[in-house]
Design a protein around this motif. Structure first.
Motif, PDB file in Angstrom:
ATOM      1  N   ARG A  14       0.823  -1.209   0.000  1.00 20.18           N
ATOM      2  CA  ARG A  14       0.000   0.000   0.000  1.00 20.18           C
ATOM      3  C   ARG A  14       0.855   1.256   0.000  1.00 20.18           C
ATOM      4  NH1 ARG A  14      -4.977  -1.343   4.240  1.00 20.18           N
ATOM      5  NH2 ARG A  14      -5.699  -3.236   3.189  1.00 20.18           N
ATOM      6  N   TYR A  15       2.154   1.076  -0.221  1.00 17.04           N
ATOM      7  CA  TYR A  15       3.080   2.198  -0.146  1.00 17.04           C
ATOM      8  C   TYR A  15       3.865   2.356  -1.436  1.00 17.04           C
ATOM      9  CZ  TYR A  15       2.093   2.200   4.816  1.00 17.04           C
ATOM     10  OH  TYR A  15       1.456   2.266   6.035  1.00 17.04           O
ATOM     11  N   ALA A  16       4.068   3.606  -1.783  1.00 15.21           N
ATOM     12  CA  ALA A  16       5.010   3.907  -2.846  1.00 15.21           C
ATOM     13  C   ALA A  16       6.411   3.861  -2.251  1.00 15.21           C
ATOM     14  CB  ALA A  16       4.725   5.281  -3.438  1.00 15.21           C
ATOM     15  N   MET A  17       7.370   3.614  -3.104  1.00 15.08           N
ATOM     16  CA  MET A  17       8.757   3.536  -2.666  1.00 15.08           C
ATOM     17  C   MET A  17       9.614   4.415  -3.565  1.00 15.08           C
ATOM     18  SD  MET A  17       8.607   1.333  -0.154  1.00 15.08           S
ATOM     19  CE  MET A  17      10.335   0.925   0.106  1.00 15.08           C
ATOM     20  N   GLY A  18      10.672   4.931  -3.001  1.00 10.14           N
ATOM     21  CA  GLY A  18      11.542   5.776  -3.790  1.00 10.14           C
ATOM     22  C   GLY A  18      13.007   5.571  -3.440  1.00 10.14           C
ATOM     23  N   TRP A  19      13.844   5.760  -4.430  1.00  5.34           N
ATOM     24  CA  TRP A  19      15.290   5.793  -4.221  1.00  5.34           C
ATOM     25  C   TRP A  19      15.740   7.243  -4.417  1.00  5.34           C
ATOM     26  CZ3 TRP A  19      18.410   2.160  -2.293  1.00  5.34           C
ATOM     27  CH2 TRP A  19      17.995   0.818  -2.326  1.00  5.34           C
ATOM     28  N   ILE A  48       8.446   4.199  -7.475  1.00  6.86           N
ATOM     29  CA  ILE A  48       7.582   3.144  -7.989  1.00  6.86           C
ATOM     30  C   ILE A  48       6.310   3.139  -7.162  1.00  6.86           C
ATOM     31  CG2 ILE A  48       8.659   1.360  -6.528  1.00  6.86           C
ATOM     32  CD1 ILE A  48       8.319  -0.561  -8.968  1.00  6.86           C
ATOM     33  N   ASN A  49       5.182   2.986  -7.829  1.00  8.28           N
ATOM     34  CA  ASN A  49       3.929   3.020  -7.087  1.00  8.28           C
ATOM     35  C   ASN A  49       3.692   1.687  -6.379  1.00  8.28           C
ATOM     36  OD1 ASN A  49       3.222   1.461  -9.296  1.00  8.28           O
ATOM     37  ND2 ASN A  49       1.149   2.291  -9.417  1.00  8.28           N
ATOM     38  N   TYR A  50       2.593   1.599  -5.644  1.00  3.76           N
ATOM     39  CA  TYR A  50       2.375   0.457  -4.766  1.00  3.76           C
ATOM     40  C   TYR A  50       2.315  -0.871  -5.519  1.00  3.76           C
ATOM     41  CZ  TYR A  50      -2.490   0.367  -6.323  1.00  3.76           C
ATOM     42  OH  TYR A  50      -3.628   0.281  -7.084  1.00  3.76           O
TER      43      TYR A  50
END
Length: 126
Positions: free
Chosen positions: A32-37, A55-57
């Motif tokens: 349920r979470y977006a992630m980022g670098w 990147i989206n969930y």
């Protein structure tokens, strides 16, 4: 308690490949979470971290900063609570500490990310 841990950094030669990974623990799922670098270079503050990729969930929408398009790939495995950053053909200007962030919504600024890892250093030699 949620923990975010990056791995895979280390000295890399320009033109080689390296894969960074980010494992989120203490949370049953990251789907349920977006992630980022993001990456940070000396002299820059945390708020000035550059968004490298997000990147989206579900993993079907990604974003890349222009300088890494065609070279880096972000992906995720929600079953493993893990996000990856495949870095192909890294350049000396990619040298930075790379951080992984967790966000309730997709974004390219640090303010929307609620949890961060401690970072992994990626020096790229020419």
């Amino acid at each position: 308690q949620v923990q975010v841990e990056e791995a895979g950094g280390g000295l890399v030669q320009a033109g080689d490949s390296v894969m960074l990974s980010c494992v989120v623990s203490g949370r049953s799922t990251i789907d349920r979470y977006a992630m980022g670098w993001f990456r940070q270079v000396p002299g820059k503050e945390r708020e000035e971290r550059e968004c490298v990729a997000t990147i989206n969930y579900s993993g079907d929408t990604t974003y890349y900063t222009d300088s890494v398009k065609g070279r880096f790939t972000i992906s995720r495995d929600n079953a493993k609570n893990t996000v990856y950053l495949q870095m192909n053909h890294p350049r000396p200007e990619d040298t930075a500490v790379y951080y992984c962030g967790v966000s309730p919504s997709v974004g390219t600024t640090t303010v929307v990310y609620v949890e961060w890892g401690r970072g992994t250093q990626v020096p790229v030699s020419s």
